[in-house]
Motif scaffolding. Sequence first.
Motif, PDB file in Angstrom:
ATOM      1  N   SER A   9      32.097 -15.799  45.984  1.00 56.66           N
ATOM      2  CA  SER A   9      30.869 -16.336  46.578  1.00 56.66           C
ATOM      3  C   SER A   9      29.799 -16.540  45.505  1.00 56.66           C
ATOM      4  N   LEU A  12      30.790 -19.731  43.674  1.00 57.60           N
ATOM      5  CA  LEU A  12      30.488 -20.887  44.519  1.00 57.60           C
ATOM      6  C   LEU A  12      28.987 -21.169  44.538  1.00 57.60           C
ATOM      7  N   GLU A  13      28.176 -20.119  44.628  1.00 57.41           N
ATOM      8  CA  GLU A  13      26.722 -20.296  44.613  1.00 57.41           C
ATOM      9  C   GLU A  13      26.275 -20.928  43.286  1.00 57.41           C
ATOM     10  N   LEU A  15      28.060 -22.812  41.284  1.00 59.45           N
ATOM     11  CA  LEU A  15      28.504 -24.205  41.256  1.00 59.45           C
ATOM     12  C   LEU A  15      27.599 -25.098  42.099  1.00 59.45           C
ATOM     13  N   ASN A  16      27.180 -24.599  43.247  1.00 60.43           N
ATOM     14  CA  ASN A  16      26.262 -25.371  44.084  1.00 60.43           C
ATOM     15  C   ASN A  16      24.914 -25.566  43.389  1.00 60.43           C
ATOM     16  N   GLU A  17      24.423 -24.536  42.691  1.00 60.47           N
ATOM     17  CA  GLU A  17      23.170 -24.667  41.949  1.00 60.47           C
ATOM     18  C   GLU A  17      23.321 -25.685  40.820  1.00 60.47           C
ATOM     19  N   LEU A  19      25.339 -28.198  40.756  1.00 61.89           N
ATOM     20  CA  LEU A  19      25.407 -29.518  41.381  1.00 61.89           C
ATOM     21  C   LEU A  19      24.009 -30.010  41.769  1.00 61.89           C
ATOM     22  N   GLN A  20      23.204 -29.129  42.330  1.00 59.97           N
ATOM     23  CA  GLN A  20      21.831 -29.501  42.669  1.00 59.97           C
ATOM     24  C   GLN A  20      21.060 -29.896  41.411  1.00 59.97           C
ATOM     25  N   ASP A  21      21.198 -29.107  40.365  1.00 58.85           N
ATOM     26  CA  ASP A  21      20.509 -29.398  39.107  1.00 58.85           C
ATOM     27  C   ASP A  21      20.950 -30.748  38.556  1.00 58.85           C
ATOM     28  N   LYS A  23      21.886 -33.249  40.161  1.00 52.26           N
ATOM     29  CA  LYS A  23      21.309 -34.296  40.998  1.00 52.26           C
ATOM     30  C   LYS A  23      19.797 -34.407  40.822  1.00 52.26           C
ATOM     31  N   VAL A  27      16.037 -26.079  40.899  1.00 51.31           N
ATOM     32  CA  VAL A  27      16.713 -24.869  41.344  1.00 51.31           C
ATOM     33  C   VAL A  27      15.976 -23.683  40.724  1.00 51.31           C
TER      34      VAL A  27
END
Length: 98
Positions: A9, A12-13, A15-17, A19-21, A23, A27
């Motif tokens: 987890s 995954l968190e 990786l999501n951060e 991805l947001q960065d 884009k 973050v």
Amino acid sequence: MSKMSFAASEILEGLNEALQDAKGIPVEGVKKTVVYQVKPKEVREHLNITQQEFSKAFGIPLATLRNWEQGRRKIDATAASYLRAILRYPREIMAAQS
């Protein structure tokens, strides 16, 4: 479906951060490091000297310099640091070579 492990987890968190960065979404807590890419040809041209003169002045084999400039070889971290120092302190480094 089984629960995700704590480590999974966290990954995954992260990786999501990332991805947001990527884009452009801010973050909180994300730190960025900007790496200055040194380009040997630009350093040499800034000093207004030939490949042969640069090679002799700074103790870099001519073939190595040519390979860097033509993109056949990557510059390692030590060489990149040396080139940045040459850009900032060319006279001092030339003097240290003799």
